[in-house]
Scaffold this active site. Structure first.
Site, PDB file in Angstrom:
ATOM      1  N   SER A 116     -24.965 -32.529 -29.663  1.00  0.00           N
ATOM      2  CA  SER A 116     -23.798 -32.905 -28.573  1.00  0.00           C
ATOM      3  C   SER A 116     -24.415 -33.906 -27.890  1.00  0.00           C
ATOM      4  O   SER A 116     -25.635 -34.326 -27.484  1.00  0.00           O
ATOM      5  CB  SER A 116     -23.345 -31.696 -27.869  1.00  0.00           C
ATOM      6  OG  SER A 116     -22.784 -32.149 -26.735  1.00  0.00           O
ATOM      7  N   TYR A 140     -25.537 -25.259 -21.965  1.00  0.00           N
ATOM      8  CA  TYR A 140     -25.009 -25.751 -22.919  1.00  0.00           C
ATOM      9  C   TYR A 140     -25.834 -26.855 -23.502  1.00  0.00           C
ATOM     10  O   TYR A 140     -26.300 -26.629 -25.036  1.00  0.00           O
ATOM     11  CB  TYR A 140     -23.462 -25.987 -22.892  1.00  0.00           C
ATOM     12  CG  TYR A 140     -23.073 -26.597 -24.258  1.00  0.00           C
ATOM     13  CD1 TYR A 140     -22.974 -25.818 -25.414  1.00  0.00           C
ATOM     14  CD2 TYR A 140     -22.815 -28.004 -23.995  1.00  0.00           C
ATOM     15  CE1 TYR A 140     -22.381 -26.646 -26.640  1.00  0.00           C
ATOM     16  CE2 TYR A 140     -22.270 -28.715 -25.350  1.00  0.00           C
ATOM     17  CZ  TYR A 140     -22.102 -28.041 -26.421  1.00  0.00           C
ATOM     18  OH  TYR A 140     -21.539 -28.555 -27.557  1.00  0.00           O
ATOM     19  N   LYS A 144     -28.335 -26.960 -26.995  1.00  0.00           N
ATOM     20  CA  LYS A 144     -28.569 -27.852 -28.170  1.00  0.00           C
ATOM     21  C   LYS A 144     -29.689 -28.297 -28.594  1.00  0.00           C
ATOM     22  O   LYS A 144     -30.273 -28.778 -29.663  1.00  0.00           O
ATOM     23  CB  LYS A 144     -27.260 -28.873 -28.201  1.00  0.00           C
ATOM     24  CG  LYS A 144     -25.632 -28.370 -28.204  1.00  0.00           C
ATOM     25  CD  LYS A 144     -25.495 -28.036 -29.489  1.00  0.00           C
ATOM     26  CE  LYS A 144     -24.277 -27.235 -29.654  1.00  0.00           C
ATOM     27  NZ  LYS A 144     -23.770 -26.644 -30.856  1.00  0.00           N
TER      28      LYS A 144
HETATM   29  N1  LIG Z   1     -15.434 -30.240 -29.355  1.00  0.00           N
HETATM   30  C1  LIG Z   1     -16.388 -30.967 -29.178  1.00  0.00           C
HETATM   31  O1  LIG Z   1     -15.871 -32.011 -28.416  1.00  0.00           O
HETATM   32  C2  LIG Z   1     -17.808 -30.990 -29.331  1.00  0.00           C
HETATM   33  C3  LIG Z   1     -18.629 -31.909 -28.990  1.00  0.00           C
HETATM   34  C4  LIG Z   1     -19.988 -31.858 -29.111  1.00  0.00           C
HETATM   35  C5  LIG Z   1     -20.544 -30.892 -30.040  1.00  0.00           C
HETATM   36  N2  LIG Z   1     -19.642 -29.786 -30.303  1.00  0.00           N
HETATM   37  C6  LIG Z   1     -20.104 -28.783 -31.149  1.00  0.00           C
HETATM   38  O2  LIG Z   1     -19.436 -28.678 -32.209  1.00  0.00           O
HETATM   39  C7  LIG Z   1     -19.458 -27.411 -32.883  1.00  0.00           C
HETATM   40  C8  LIG Z   1     -17.885 -26.909 -33.034  1.00  0.00           C
HETATM   41  O3  LIG Z   1     -17.240 -27.041 -31.799  1.00  0.00           O
HETATM   42  P1  LIG Z   1     -15.686 -26.659 -31.968  1.00  0.00           P
HETATM   43  O4  LIG Z   1     -15.058 -27.456 -30.794  1.00  0.00           O
HETATM   44  O5  LIG Z   1     -15.140 -26.491 -33.198  1.00  0.00           O
HETATM   45  O6  LIG Z   1     -15.916 -25.009 -31.217  1.00  0.00           O
HETATM   46  P2  LIG Z   1     -14.994 -23.696 -31.554  1.00  0.00           P
HETATM   47  O7  LIG Z   1     -15.257 -22.929 -30.707  1.00  0.00           O
HETATM   48  O8  LIG Z   1     -13.574 -24.390 -32.238  1.00  0.00           O
HETATM   49  O9  LIG Z   1     -15.507 -23.268 -33.060  1.00  0.00           O
HETATM   50  C9  LIG Z   1     -16.831 -22.446 -33.097  1.00  0.00           C
HETATM   51  C10 LIG Z   1     -16.757 -21.453 -34.099  1.00  0.00           C
HETATM   52  O10 LIG Z   1     -17.902 -20.836 -34.231  1.00  0.00           O
HETATM   53  C11 LIG Z   1     -17.607 -19.521 -34.273  1.00  0.00           C
HETATM   54  N3  LIG Z   1     -18.962 -18.648 -33.755  1.00  0.00           N
HETATM   55  C12 LIG Z   1     -19.498 -18.915 -32.510  1.00  0.00           C
HETATM   56  N4  LIG Z   1     -20.450 -17.958 -32.342  1.00  0.00           N
HETATM   57  C13 LIG Z   1     -20.583 -17.307 -33.674  1.00  0.00           C
HETATM   58  C14 LIG Z   1     -21.475 -16.572 -33.888  1.00  0.00           C
HETATM   59  N5  LIG Z   1     -22.689 -15.973 -33.204  1.00  0.00           N
HETATM   60  N6  LIG Z   1     -21.396 -16.125 -35.135  1.00  0.00           N
HETATM   61  C15 LIG Z   1     -20.499 -16.562 -36.087  1.00  0.00           C
HETATM   62  N7  LIG Z   1     -19.413 -17.451 -35.720  1.00  0.00           N
HETATM   63  C16 LIG Z   1     -19.722 -17.850 -34.523  1.00  0.00           C
HETATM   64  C17 LIG Z   1     -16.578 -19.068 -33.496  1.00  0.00           C
HETATM   65  O11 LIG Z   1     -15.723 -18.167 -33.794  1.00  0.00           O
HETATM   66  C18 LIG Z   1     -15.516 -20.500 -33.910  1.00  0.00           C
HETATM   67  O12 LIG Z   1     -15.000 -20.451 -35.107  1.00  0.00           O
HETATM   68  C19 LIG Z   1     -20.212 -26.493 -31.561  1.00  0.00           C
HETATM   69  O13 LIG Z   1     -21.347 -26.217 -32.072  1.00  0.00           O
HETATM   70  C20 LIG Z   1     -20.020 -27.409 -30.587  1.00  0.00           C
HETATM   71  O14 LIG Z   1     -21.246 -27.054 -29.550  1.00  0.00           O
HETATM   72  C21 LIG Z   1     -18.283 -29.979 -30.135  1.00  0.00           C
END
Ligand SMILES: NC(=O)c1ccc[n+]([C@@H]2O[C@H](COP(=O)([O-])OP(=O)(O)OC[C@H]3O[C@@H](n4cnc5c(N)ncnc54)[C@H](O)[C@@H]3O)[C@@H](O)[C@H]2O)c1
Length: 330
Positions: A116, A140, A144
């Site tokens: 991120s 957070y 990462k």
């Molecule tokens: N959305 C953004 O703008 C953004 C930006 C930078 C980084 N990210 C990273 O991208 C990734 C996906 O983000 P997102 O927005 O799709 O998040 P999200 O919350 O929609 O998806 C995360 C998924 O991981 C699953 N999960 C969480 N902990 C778990 C565990 N211990 N065991 C099994 N499953 C687990 C959740 O149930 C969910 O389905 C994350 O790692 C997030 O930190 C997102």
């Protein structure tokens, strides 16, 4: 390739699973549905339901042979991470460390990790490059950065090709797959939801930043462009060890610009309130993404605001209560 997608029931993981499958990869999903949605799981994919924190479950998953792991699963709400850092370290760092341990010795040759822009600290530079200092300002972002360090060591010791993709602001939708977080803290879904709820208001957090219109500037990247970068990284990266790549458009848009484009795309009048700044919101976060273009041949083709907001608006109109509306016979 047979690919395990952790977090494949979440926003970015579900879209990437779909794009991988369309490219002919055999996709399996691992998720515990802590923030994910059953409706978002790739139809027909084998589902491993359980947590990264459960090492017996993980050992069972890796009895199957995978060529690669794409690791999206994490908690990712900045405010929540400030309120409960221990929960974030446990899920994101311990969970990822357990995943790396489970992968060890199984023949997984490629590992792509969702990092991120939150690993960077406050900065005055117009574009954050991979060489910019890392200094996360919230737990957070720290989780990462810690995972990047764990992954570097694992990639070196396990002779794995690993890539950490540092996303900027993911947004947009792909057909039936959209953004549905609870609580929702991201600008575009918050704005679109406010337009669908009678009597809802929408607030800009601070209009006194040192930017041309006084509102914060971010780099918005379409979720399908992100998914395509994952496919390119999976198929193309050939160096053992860890490679780190920013994923952004190199173009910043202010909150006011997002609101103005939303008004045009939706045809609705938007009259936002102005609230005080939120703590920890830097005035400008924009990616330098030259390395991803050079290493992956990646070109984000859908990340103009009109396309992003048009796709997101179509999804939110079809799902005004998010995936909960699935039961309403769409
Ligand atoms: N959305 C953004 O703008 C953004 C930006 C930078 C980084 N990210 C990273 O991208 C990734 C996906 O983000 P997102 O927005 O799709 O998040 P999200 O919350 O929609 O998806 C995360 C998924 O991981 C699953 N999960 C969480 N902990 C778990 C565990 N211990 N065991 C099994 N499953 C687990 C959740 O149930 C969910 O389905 C994350 O790692 C997030 O930190 C997102």
């Amino acid at each position: 390739m047979r690919v395990l997608v952790t977090g494949g029931a979440g926003y970015i993981g579900s879209v990437t699973a779909r794009v991988l499958s369309d490219r002919g990869h055999e996709v399996e999903i691992l998720d515990n549905f802590s923030t994910g949605h059953r409706e978002a799981v790739l139809p027909g994919a084998r589902l491993h339901e359980g947590s990264l924190l459960d090492d017996i479950f993980l050992a069972g998953v890796f009895e199957r042979a995978f060529d690669a792991v794409l690791h999206f699963a994490a908690f990712s709400l900045i405010g929540e991470s400030v309120a409960d850092p221990e929960r974030y370290y446990h899920n994101n760092v311990t969970g990822s460390a357990q995943l790396l341990k489970a992968v060890s010795g199984t023949g997984v040759a490629r590992f792509i990790f969702s990092s991120s822009a939150a690993v960077y600290g406050e900065s005055d530079t117009p574009h954050l490059t991979e060489a910019s200092p890392t200094a996360p300002v919230n737990p957070y972002g720290q989780t990462k950065l810690t995972m990047e360090g764990l992954l570097r060591t694992a990639a070196e010791t396990l002779d794995m090709r690993a890539v950490a993709l540092r996303y900027f602001n993911a947004c947009g939708a792909m057909g039936e797959l959209g953004e549905d977080h609870t609580p929702e803290t991201h600008l575009i879904p918050c704005l679109l939801r406010s337009l669908l709820e009678p009597d809802a208001s929408f607030s800009i957090y601070g209009d006194d930043y040192p930017t041309p219109d006084g509102t914060c500037i971010r780099d918005y990247i379409h979720v399908v462009d992100l998914a395509e970068a994952h496919v390119l990284a999976l198929e193309g990266v050939d160096r053992p060890g860890l490679e780190i790549l920013n994923l952004g458009t190199e173009t910043g848009s202010s909150v006011r610009e997002v609101i103005d484009t939303t008004a045009v795309v939706t045809g609705l009048d938007i009259d936002p309130l102005v609230a005080p700044r939120r703590s920890g919101d830097p005035s400008r976060l924009v990616a330098g993404s030259e390395l991803a273009r050079e290493r992956l041949g990646w070109r984000p083709g859908r990340s103009d605001l009109t396309t992003i907001i048009g796709d997101a608006w179509a999804w939110h109109r079809a799902h005004p209560r998010g995936y909960a509306d699935k039961s309403m016979g769409r």
